[in-house]
Design an enzyme around this catalytic site. Structure first.
Site, PDB file in Angstrom:
ATOM      1  N   ASN A  40       0.841  -1.204   0.000  1.00  0.00           N
ATOM      2  CA  ASN A  40       0.000   0.000   0.000  1.00  0.00           C
ATOM      3  C   ASN A  40       0.873   1.249   0.000  1.00  0.00           C
ATOM      4  OD1 ASN A  40       0.583  -0.908   2.663  1.00  0.00           O
ATOM      5  ND2 ASN A  40      -1.049   0.323   3.525  1.00  0.00           N
ATOM      6  N   ILE A  41       0.414   2.238  -0.746  1.00  0.00           N
ATOM      7  CA  ILE A  41       1.124   3.506  -0.883  1.00  0.00           C
ATOM      8  C   ILE A  41       0.149   4.614  -0.509  1.00  0.00           C
ATOM      9  CG2 ILE A  41       2.422   5.021  -2.424  1.00  0.00           C
ATOM     10  CD1 ILE A  41       3.029   2.558  -4.172  1.00  0.00           C
ATOM     11  N   GLU A  42       0.363   5.204   0.670  1.00  0.00           N
ATOM     12  CA  GLU A  42      -0.567   6.214   1.172  1.00  0.00           C
ATOM     13  C   GLU A  42      -0.165   7.609   0.713  1.00  0.00           C
ATOM     14  OE1 GLU A  42      -0.929   5.510   5.409  1.00  0.00           O
ATOM     15  OE2 GLU A  42      -2.140   3.711   5.010  1.00  0.00           O
ATOM     16  N   CYS A  51      -4.175   0.810  -2.613  1.00  0.00           N
ATOM     17  CA  CYS A  51      -4.015  -0.461  -1.889  1.00  0.00           C
ATOM     18  C   CYS A  51      -2.938  -1.338  -2.539  1.00  0.00           C
ATOM     19  CB  CYS A  51      -5.318  -1.239  -1.897  1.00  0.00           C
ATOM     20  SG  CYS A  51      -6.655  -0.521  -0.947  1.00  0.00           S
ATOM     21  N   GLU A  53      -3.035  -4.424  -3.313  1.00  0.00           N
ATOM     22  CA  GLU A  53      -3.541  -5.309  -4.368  1.00  0.00           C
ATOM     23  C   GLU A  53      -3.529  -4.601  -5.724  1.00  0.00           C
ATOM     24  OE1 GLU A  53      -4.829  -4.687  -1.380  1.00  0.00           O
ATOM     25  OE2 GLU A  53      -6.190  -6.268  -0.729  1.00  0.00           O
ATOM     26  N   CYS A  84     -10.429  -4.646  -0.313  1.00  0.00           N
ATOM     27  CA  CYS A  84     -11.554  -3.698  -0.267  1.00  0.00           C
ATOM     28  C   CYS A  84     -12.401  -3.848  -1.535  1.00  0.00           C
ATOM     29  CB  CYS A  84     -11.037  -2.267  -0.114  1.00  0.00           C
ATOM     30  SG  CYS A  84     -10.387  -1.562  -1.649  1.00  0.00           S
ATOM     31  N   CYS A  87     -10.694  -2.823  -4.852  1.00  0.00           N
ATOM     32  CA  CYS A  87      -9.732  -3.831  -5.334  1.00  0.00           C
ATOM     33  C   CYS A  87     -10.451  -5.061  -5.885  1.00  0.00           C
ATOM     34  CB  CYS A  87      -8.773  -4.229  -4.211  1.00  0.00           C
ATOM     35  SG  CYS A  87      -7.584  -2.922  -3.818  1.00  0.00           S
TER      36      CYS A  87
HETATM   37  N1  THU Z   1      -5.290  -1.444   2.364  1.00  0.00           N
HETATM   38  C1  THU Z   1      -4.713  -2.238   1.420  1.00  0.00           C
HETATM   39  O1  THU Z   1      -3.623  -1.939   0.916  1.00  0.00           O
HETATM   40  N2  THU Z   1      -5.365  -3.363   1.054  1.00  0.00           N
HETATM   41  C2  THU Z   1      -6.500  -3.828   1.638  1.00  0.00           C
HETATM   42  O2  THU Z   1      -6.958  -4.903   1.285  1.00  0.00           O
HETATM   43  C3  THU Z   1      -7.155  -3.042   2.673  1.00  0.00           C
HETATM   44  C4  THU Z   1      -6.587  -1.703   2.933  1.00  0.00           C
HETATM   45  C5  THU Z   1      -4.551  -0.278   2.832  1.00  0.00           C
HETATM   46  C6  THU Z   1      -5.062   1.071   2.404  1.00  0.00           C
HETATM   47  C7  THU Z   1      -4.505   1.968   3.492  1.00  0.00           C
HETATM   48  O3  THU Z   1      -3.172   2.320   3.161  1.00  0.00           O
HETATM   49  C8  THU Z   1      -4.457   1.083   4.724  1.00  0.00           C
HETATM   50  O4  THU Z   1      -4.552  -0.248   4.246  1.00  0.00           O
HETATM   51  C9  THU Z   1      -5.555   1.343   5.726  1.00  0.00           C
HETATM   52  O5  THU Z   1      -6.792   1.336   5.129  1.00  0.00           O
END
Ligand code: THU
Length: 127
Positions: A40-42, A51, A53, A84, A87
């Site tokens: 994940n890259i925020e 996300c 995925e 989510c 995804c």
């Molecule tokens: N996130 C994912 O990368 N994949 C998931 O299946 C659920 C959520 C990440 C998004 C965000 O960076 C962090 O988790 C919290 O929601």
């Protein structure tokens, strides 16, 4: 192959950029005969976050690989972290049928896309 994908997802989780949530996620996708990883890259503008995925899927597709077979997902949680809705919709676009979800305790369970997204949006015909 499931265990290999999970091992790669765990490695990818270490590369998560998650300074806002502190919640790291790793994914590993089997596309063609290669494994594509993602984390994940925020973003400070939270909606710009991607996300793990989707990062993995977009890496494969942007390299011309559309034969996507299975994806493994692992997070920092002691419970399963399911992909989510966004995804899942992206997985549906490329017909990824197998989703391998860590149970947070060293094991994993395999799900079909139909199980996780039973009512997929797949029709934009207007007639
Ligand atoms: N996130 C994912 O990368 N994949 C998931 O299946 C659920 C959520 C990440 C998004 C965000 O960076 C962090 O988790 C919290 O929601």
């Amino acid at each position: 192959m499931h265990q290999k994908l999970m091992t790669e997802a765990i490695k990818a989780r270490n590369l998560a950029y998650a300074p806002y949530s502190g919640f790291r996620v790793g994914a590993a996708l089997l596309g063609g005969d290669k494994i594509y990883t993602g984390s994940n890259i925020e973003n400070i503008s939270f909606g710009a976050t991607c996300c793990a995925e989707r990062v993995a899927i977009f890496k494969a597709v942007s390299e011309g690989i559309r034969d996507l077979k299975a994806i493994a997902v692992v997070s920092d949680s002691k419970n399963s972290t399911f992909p989510c809705g966004i995804c899942l919709q992206v997985m549906a676009e490329f017909s990824i049928q197998k989703i391998i979800v860590s149970d947070g305790r060293g094991g994993y369970r395999e799900y079909t896309l139909d199980q996780l997204l039973p009512c997929v949006f797949d029709d934009i015909n207007r007639s």
